[in-house]
Design a protein around this motif. Structure first.
Motif, short mmCIF file in Angstrom:
data_model
loop_
_atom_site.label_atom_id
_atom_site.label_comp_id
_atom_site.label_asym_id
_atom_site.label_seq_id
_atom_site.Cartn_x
_atom_site.Cartn_y
_atom_site.Cartn_z
N GLY A 9 0.85 -1.19 0.00
CA GLY A 9 0.00 0.00 0.00
C GLY A 9 0.88 1.23 0.00
O GLY A 9 1.53 1.54 1.00
N LEU A 10 0.94 1.90 -1.14
CA LEU A 10 1.91 2.99 -1.28
C LEU A 10 1.24 4.34 -1.51
O LEU A 10 1.73 5.18 -2.24
CB LEU A 10 2.90 2.67 -2.40
CG LEU A 10 3.73 1.39 -2.17
CD1 LEU A 10 4.58 1.08 -3.40
CD2 LEU A 10 4.62 1.53 -0.93
N VAL A 12 -0.15 7.82 0.52
CA VAL A 12 0.70 8.75 1.28
C VAL A 12 1.31 8.11 2.53
O VAL A 12 2.51 8.23 2.80
CB VAL A 12 -0.05 10.06 1.57
CG1 VAL A 12 -1.37 9.81 2.25
CG2 VAL A 12 0.79 11.01 2.39
N MET A 13 0.50 7.39 3.30
CA MET A 13 1.00 6.81 4.56
C MET A 13 2.03 5.71 4.29
O MET A 13 3.10 5.67 4.89
CB MET A 13 -0.15 6.26 5.40
CG MET A 13 -1.03 7.30 6.03
SD MET A 13 -0.18 8.30 7.26
CE MET A 13 0.04 7.12 8.59
N GLY A 14 1.67 4.80 3.38
CA GLY A 14 2.54 3.66 3.10
C GLY A 14 3.87 4.08 2.49
O GLY A 14 4.94 3.58 2.89
N ASN A 33 2.26 -2.41 -4.36
CA ASN A 33 0.98 -1.71 -4.39
C ASN A 33 0.10 -2.39 -5.42
O ASN A 33 0.60 -2.89 -6.43
CB ASN A 33 1.18 -0.24 -4.76
CG ASN A 33 -0.08 0.59 -4.50
OD1 ASN A 33 -0.42 0.85 -3.35
ND2 ASN A 33 -0.78 0.96 -5.56
N ARG A 34 -1.21 -2.44 -5.12
CA ARG A 34 -2.15 -3.14 -6.02
C ARG A 34 -1.96 -2.68 -7.47
O ARG A 34 -1.80 -3.48 -8.37
CB ARG A 34 -3.59 -2.90 -5.56
CG ARG A 34 -4.63 -3.51 -6.47
CD ARG A 34 -6.02 -3.28 -5.94
NE ARG A 34 -6.32 -1.86 -5.77
CZ ARG A 34 -7.50 -1.39 -5.36
NH1 ARG A 34 -8.47 -2.23 -5.04
NH2 ARG A 34 -7.69 -0.10 -5.24
N LYS A 38 1.74 3.15 -8.96
CA LYS A 38 2.12 3.80 -7.70
C LYS A 38 3.50 3.31 -7.25
O LYS A 38 4.32 4.09 -6.76
CB LYS A 38 1.08 3.53 -6.63
CG LYS A 38 0.64 4.79 -5.89
CD LYS A 38 -0.55 4.54 -5.00
CE LYS A 38 -1.72 5.41 -5.40
NZ LYS A 38 -2.99 4.96 -4.84
N TYR A 57 2.11 -10.37 -5.56
CA TYR A 57 2.26 -10.76 -4.16
C TYR A 57 3.34 -11.83 -4.04
O TYR A 57 4.11 -11.85 -3.08
CB TYR A 57 0.93 -11.25 -3.59
CG TYR A 57 -0.02 -10.13 -3.24
CD1 TYR A 57 0.16 -9.39 -2.06
CD2 TYR A 57 -1.11 -9.81 -4.05
CE1 TYR A 57 -0.71 -8.36 -1.72
CE2 TYR A 57 -1.97 -8.77 -3.71
CZ TYR A 57 -1.78 -8.06 -2.56
OH TYR A 57 -2.63 -7.04 -2.22
N MET A 73 -0.47 -0.91 4.61
CA MET A 73 -0.96 0.47 4.80
C MET A 73 -1.96 0.78 3.70
O MET A 73 -1.68 1.56 2.78
CB MET A 73 0.21 1.46 4.74
CG MET A 73 1.13 1.43 5.94
SD MET A 73 0.31 1.70 7.53
CE MET A 73 0.07 3.44 7.52
N VAL A 74 -3.11 0.11 3.75
CA VAL A 74 -4.14 0.37 2.75
C VAL A 74 -5.40 0.89 3.43
O VAL A 74 -5.49 0.93 4.66
CB VAL A 74 -4.47 -0.89 1.90
CG1 VAL A 74 -3.22 -1.43 1.23
CG2 VAL A 74 -5.15 -1.96 2.74
N ALA A 76 -8.54 1.20 5.31
CA ALA A 76 -9.04 0.27 6.33
C ALA A 76 -10.38 -0.33 5.89
O ALA A 76 -11.19 0.33 5.25
CB ALA A 76 -9.19 0.99 7.66
N GLY A 79 -10.32 -3.34 1.96
CA GLY A 79 -8.97 -3.35 1.38
C GLY A 79 -8.01 -4.17 2.24
O GLY A 79 -7.22 -4.96 1.72
N ALA A 82 -8.69 -7.84 1.85
CA ALA A 82 -8.25 -8.33 0.54
C ALA A 82 -6.74 -8.58 0.55
O ALA A 82 -6.27 -9.61 0.06
CB ALA A 82 -8.61 -7.31 -0.54
N ASN A 102 -5.92 2.20 10.09
CA ASN A 102 -6.80 2.55 11.21
C ASN A 102 -7.93 1.55 11.32
O ASN A 102 -9.09 1.86 11.06
CB ASN A 102 -7.39 3.95 11.00
CG ASN A 102 -6.60 4.99 11.75
OD1 ASN A 102 -5.89 4.70 12.70
ND2 ASN A 102 -6.73 6.24 11.30
N GLY A 130 0.02 11.07 11.40
CA GLY A 130 -0.29 11.56 10.06
C GLY A 130 0.85 11.29 9.09
O GLY A 130 1.74 10.49 9.37
#
Ligand code: NBP
Length: 486
Positions: A9-10, A12-14, A33-34, A38, A57, A73-74, A76, A79, A82, A102, A130
């Motif tokens: 999960g890339l 902003v957070m990832g 990332n899916r 990204k 994967y 980090m995708v 919540a 996602g 999955a 989260n 954040g």
């Protein structure tokens, strides 16, 4: 296979967390990332990070050293499920899947149980701070097994914020404990923000000071016992002038506060646990109230205390302005102590309900850096729990009891003035009611219990002898001993 950690999960957070990981000695980071675009974007923008990209994967799993460790980090919810389904297919027993999103803690408990059945470790980790925190050092609240912590601990310690020399991460407890604590962190954040907003509103309406002038007051407060990130950014927001209109930005922002749900979760959970987190609840409801323009549009129909309209004049005499501002500061401090006390109470109750062994002092320490509620004040909470680990009510610790004692006259004056002027101060006033409720010798709950016995034969206990009793209300009103039905 030479990455010791991976990120899925890339957004902003990832991507920020991956960069943070890559910047620390000893880490090599695999990324997935899916949508590959990204991944390519992150690779192109950050060649210095030495990322190992994966398009599938399987490739991602192959690039990781064992035990494989991956942080998700995708978005919540669906996602997260999955991604877990895919990782479980390519990971092996002993590997570690971390959900850094989260998540709602019951989901984490469910996922941990399901993933554990495959022999793979699953860790729900709350991450606060954040985008910037993810990049430079967040506060991290991981749950999960002790086994996973052996591998994960050093990695998370390497990227966490540092407060007074200590990394802001601790193994909170098993399965959903980390996400539970992150949830309550956010609930306390709601209360803290609402209290600050009420302080601003009272000062503005009572003294007529401009946002820029009030910014200076907050900057001053930030040098004392209220020192915290939220007070600091409040001064920044109040100082900001809108480029288009030249007026204070705060005056052009629509007065409707949004919410993403963690405050509501904190309150819903507290209701189920029977823990009165009234300050957090009022802060959450204050956002709800603000966000109903159709209801607020009819506000003019409701008389206020003096003018007959919804908004009343409230002027503090010029020679009392400084004293009033100090009263508001003390009211804010006392209410803040209540909000944190209630939040820690909820963590204690959650730990008891779910069987987590949570060190409350350690939680207050990992909130000193990286997260949104970081504050000086948290050192005092750590001290209180160090002295009395099973403290039943945080604010009864000598330091806080003394601080509230010092503040209480001012706190009461502020709540009275707000009520008389018709200015809503729900978090200030509910915190004060909670304080008075906790310290009361006797509560009118005795009458409520009598009413319950009257209409529902719910029984009561007596102060002067053991047993459970019921009055024959519809009969001759004599008292009988009864089965305890609560
Ligand atoms: P978002 O919450 O916007 O999620 C976007 C990411 O989720 C993308 O990488 C997207 O992949 C991926 N994703 C989705 Br949506 N569905 C997926 C699926 N079915 N399979 C695989 N990947 C999927 O990202 P964010 O704002 O970076 O937040 C990430 C997490 O961190 C969230 O849980 C958030 O609540 C939490 N968090 C955010 C903050 C913050 O300040 N933003 C702070 C603390 C925690 P794609 O590129 O292929 O669409």
């Amino acid at each position: 296979a030479h990455a010791n950690i991976g990120v899925v999960g890339l957004a902003v957070m990832g991507s920020n967390l991956a960069r943070n990981l890559a910047s620390r000695e000893g880490n090599t980071v695999a990324i997935f990332n899916r949508s590959y675009a990204k991944t390519q974007g992150v690779l192109d923008a950050h060649p210095e990070a030495g990322f190992i990209p994966a398009a599938t994967y399987q490739e991602f799993a192959d690039s990781l050293q064992k035990p494989r460790t991956a942080i998700i980090m995708v978005k919540a919810g669906a996602g997260t499920d999955a991604v877990i389904d895919e990782l479980v297919k390519v990971f092996e027993p002993g590997d570690i899947i971390v959900d850094g999103g989260n998540a709602y803690f019951p989901d984490t408990i469910r996922r941990e149980k399901a993933v554990r059945a495959t022999g793979i470790n699953f860790v729900g980790a709350g991450i606060s701070g954040g985008e910037e925190g993810a990049l430079t050092g967040p506060s991290i609240m991981p749950g999960g097994s002790d086994e996973s912590w052996v591998t994960l601990g050093p990695i998370l310690r390497s990227i966490a914020a540092v407060a007074e020399g200590e990394p802001c991460v601790t193994h909170v407890g098993h399965d959903g404990a980390g996400h539970f604590v992150k949830m309550v962190h956010n609930g306390i954040e709601y209360a803290d923000m609402q209290l600050i907003a009420e302080a601003y509103d009272l000062i503005r309406r009572g003294t007529g000071k401009s946002p820029a002038e009030i910014a200076e007051i907050f900057a001053e407060w930030n040098r004392g016992e209220l020192e915290s990130y939220l007070i600091e950014i409040t001064a920044e927001v109040l100082r900001q002038v809108d480029a288009e209109t030249g007026t204070p930005l705060v005056d052009v922002i629509v007065d409707q506060a949004g919410a993403k749900g963690t405050g509501a979760w904190t309150v819903q959970t507290a209701l189920s646990l029977g823990v009165p987190v009234s300050g957090i609840a009022e802060a959450t409801f204050a956002r709800s109230l603000s966000s109903h323009p159709e209801q607020r549009a009819v506000a003019g129909a409701l008389p206020g205390p003096s003018t007959g309209s919804g908004t009343d004049e409230f002027t503090v005499p010029a020679d009392q302005v400084d004293a009033f501002i100090e009263d508001v500061r003390l009211a804010l401090y006392a209410s803040k102590i209540v909000a944190y006390s209630q939040g820690f109470d909820e963590i204690r109750a959650g730990a008891a309900e779910y069987g987590w062994n949570i060190d409350l002092g350690a939680i207050s320490k990992i909130w000193r850096g990286g997260c949104i509620i970081r504050a000086q004040f948290l050192n005092r909470i750590a001290d209180a729990y160090a002295e009395t680990p099973d403290l039943p009510v945080l604010m009864t610790a000598p330091y806080f009891a003394e601080a509230i004692g010092r503040a209480q006259a001012a706190w009461r004056r502020v709540v009275v003035q707000a009520a008389q002027a018709g200015i809503p101060a729900p978090a200030f006033s509910s915190s004060l009611s909670y304080y008075d409720g906790i310290r009361a010798d006797r509560l009118p709950a005795a009458l409520v219990q009598g009413q319950r016995d009257f209409f529902g034969a719910h029984t009561y206990k007596r102060i002067d002898k053991p047993g459970t009793f019921h009055t024959l209300w519809s009969g001759d009103r004599t008292e009988i001993e009864a089965e305890d039905t609560h």
